[in-house]
Scaffold this active site. Structure first.
Site, PDB file in Angstrom:
ATOM      1  N   CYS A 196      -3.593  -6.709  -5.234  1.00  0.00           N
ATOM      2  CA  CYS A 196      -2.265  -6.338  -5.738  1.00  0.00           C
ATOM      3  C   CYS A 196      -1.313  -6.021  -4.587  1.00  0.00           C
ATOM      4  O   CYS A 196      -1.311  -4.906  -4.058  1.00  0.00           O
ATOM      5  CB  CYS A 196      -2.380  -5.142  -6.675  1.00  0.00           C
ATOM      6  SG  CYS A 196      -0.796  -4.576  -7.279  1.00  0.00           S
ATOM      7  N   CYS A 249       1.081  -3.166  -5.195  1.00  0.00           N
ATOM      8  CA  CYS A 249       0.498  -1.814  -5.126  1.00  0.00           C
ATOM      9  C   CYS A 249       0.246  -1.425  -3.670  1.00  0.00           C
ATOM     10  O   CYS A 249       0.468  -0.284  -3.278  1.00  0.00           O
ATOM     11  CB  CYS A 249      -0.849  -1.734  -5.839  1.00  0.00           C
ATOM     12  SG  CYS A 249      -0.937  -2.591  -7.399  1.00  0.00           S
ATOM     13  N   ASP A 250      -0.261  -2.360  -2.868  1.00  0.00           N
ATOM     14  CA  ASP A 250      -0.786  -2.000  -1.547  1.00  0.00           C
ATOM     15  C   ASP A 250      -0.014  -2.588  -0.366  1.00  0.00           C
ATOM     16  O   ASP A 250      -0.310  -2.250   0.783  1.00  0.00           O
ATOM     17  CB  ASP A 250      -2.255  -2.465  -1.439  1.00  0.00           C
ATOM     18  CG  ASP A 250      -3.130  -1.829  -2.512  1.00  0.00           C
ATOM     19  OD1 ASP A 250      -2.835  -0.680  -2.879  1.00  0.00           O
ATOM     20  OD2 ASP A 250      -4.066  -2.471  -2.987  1.00  0.00           O
TER      21      ASP A 250
END
Ligand code: NDP
Length: 334
Positions: A137, A140-141
């Site tokens: 992701c 997300c990261d």
């Protein structure tokens, strides 16, 4: 541990689940949505959405899902922050499901909208370096790789979007694809090719992820799909974006599946069990778009309404008051 009763239990909270809830609530089915471990589904881990109709400007995935949830609640849906761990469908309606905290759900019909989850390559080092440089992701990261070298693996919409997104954080993004042709939308491909921060690497597969001395990801081992030649690529972060697998473990042995996807009657969300419907990525291996998932969610609610109108069993709501939601069921479902 409580027992919750509803005419319509919806398992999953992506576009399919929320759309079924909106239609179900307006049909006075007093739906319950059990949201699962990722309320809002896959769109909550994407950033920009520009192909969902109704918005002339790009909207954010998490925002879109918050709006869908709020709309479903506004018309009288009850949201449960719970995850279904057991379902009893085989005996027909009414149905029973159990949440991970032990709560019981009794329902006259069920809409399965559990969606899909990111797939992994399954090669050495991938699991061990998860959270230490390997991720599925970028939104997300990606932030953790500011100014670093990153790679995205895959050639579909997700991979291209992730690569484009990562250019917000990194000037050195490599897209590794096992063929020399992308399967993403043309507009995304054009953007990818126009970016001077992204280098496509064709005809390569990742055969392992290797750690650096400090224990985080150091390099990828690659194999050329044409020549078999191996090489390495030094990266700080790698994002696996090779598609999704339907979330159907709960239904193994209970509902027919094809390649892991729930099977429905052609052109409908009806499963082989009357009163059990499936909508969205859990049953659709062809289109898999937010807007198509929402469409099938709507169809599931309309079919559920018809099924309940002809039902010859006693409703689980018999003798129980329809619960009043914050929006007020009777007022909201007018
Ligand atoms: P896709 O299935 O479309 O693409 C997966 C990609 O990963 C393919 O390029 C495939 O290669 C590659 N791949 C699969 N397995 C492996 C493997 N073991 N090793 C190396 N590469 C592999 O998945 P997406 O997640 O990209 O998209 C899923 C669906 O969601 C699609 O319908 C897509 O259109 C949709 N989507 C839409 C978005 C939007 O509209 N904005 C955003 C994101 C997704 P190959 O091409 O060789 O098969």
């Amino acid at each position: 541990m409580a027992t919750h009763r509803t005419k319509m239990l919806i398992i999953g909270s992506g576009p399919a689940g929320y759309s079924a809830a909106i239609y179900g609530a307006r049909a006075m089915l007093h739906p319950i949505v059990v949201q699962g471990i990722q309320p809002g589904g896959q769109l909550t881990i994407t950033t920009e959405v520009e192909n969902y109709p109704g918005f002339r400007d790009v909207v954010q995935g998490p925002w879109l899902m918050e709006e869908m949830q709020a709309q479903a609640e506004h018309v009288g849906t009850r949201m449960m922050w719970d995850t279904i761990v057991e379902v009893d469908l085989e005996n027909g309606a009414p149905f029973r499901a159990v949440g991970d905290g032990g709560d019981e759900y009794l329902a006259d019909c069920v809409v399965i909208a559990t969606g899909a989850q990111a797939k992994w390559l399954g090669v050495p080092g991938e699991q061990e370096l998860g959270g230490k440089g390997v991720s599925a992701c970028a939104t997300c990261d990606g932030f953790f790789f500011r100014g670093k070298k990153v790679a995205v693996i895959g050639g579909g919409n997700t991979a291209v979007e992730e690569a484009l997104y990562l250019t917000n954080h990194s000037d050195d993004v490599t897209l590794i694809h096992r063929r020399d042709e992308l399967r993403s939308e043309k507009i995304l491909e054009q953007r990818l090719m126009a970016s001077d921060k992204i280098t496509p690497m064709w005809n390569k597969t990742v055969t392992s992820f290797a750690a650096a001395e400090n224990g985080t990801l150091g390099h990828l081992v690659l194999e050329d799909t044409q020549t078999g030649e191996t090489s390495t690529l030094e990266v700080d972060g790698a994002f696996v974006a090779i598609g999704h697998a339907p979330a159907t473990e709960l239904f193994v042995g209970k509902l027919e599946m094809d390649g892991g996807y729930l099977v429905t009657e052609p052109g409908t969300p009806k499963t082989a069990i009357p009163g059990v419907f499936a909508a969205g990525d859990v049953m659709d291996h062809t289109y898999r778009q937010a807007v198509t998932a929402a469409g099938v969610g709507c169809m599931a609610a309309l079919d559920a309404e018809k099924f309940l109108a002809g039902a010859d069993f006693t409703s689980v709501m018999e003798g129980f008051e329809a619960p009043v939601t914050e929006a007020g069921v009777s007022e909201a479902a007018e």
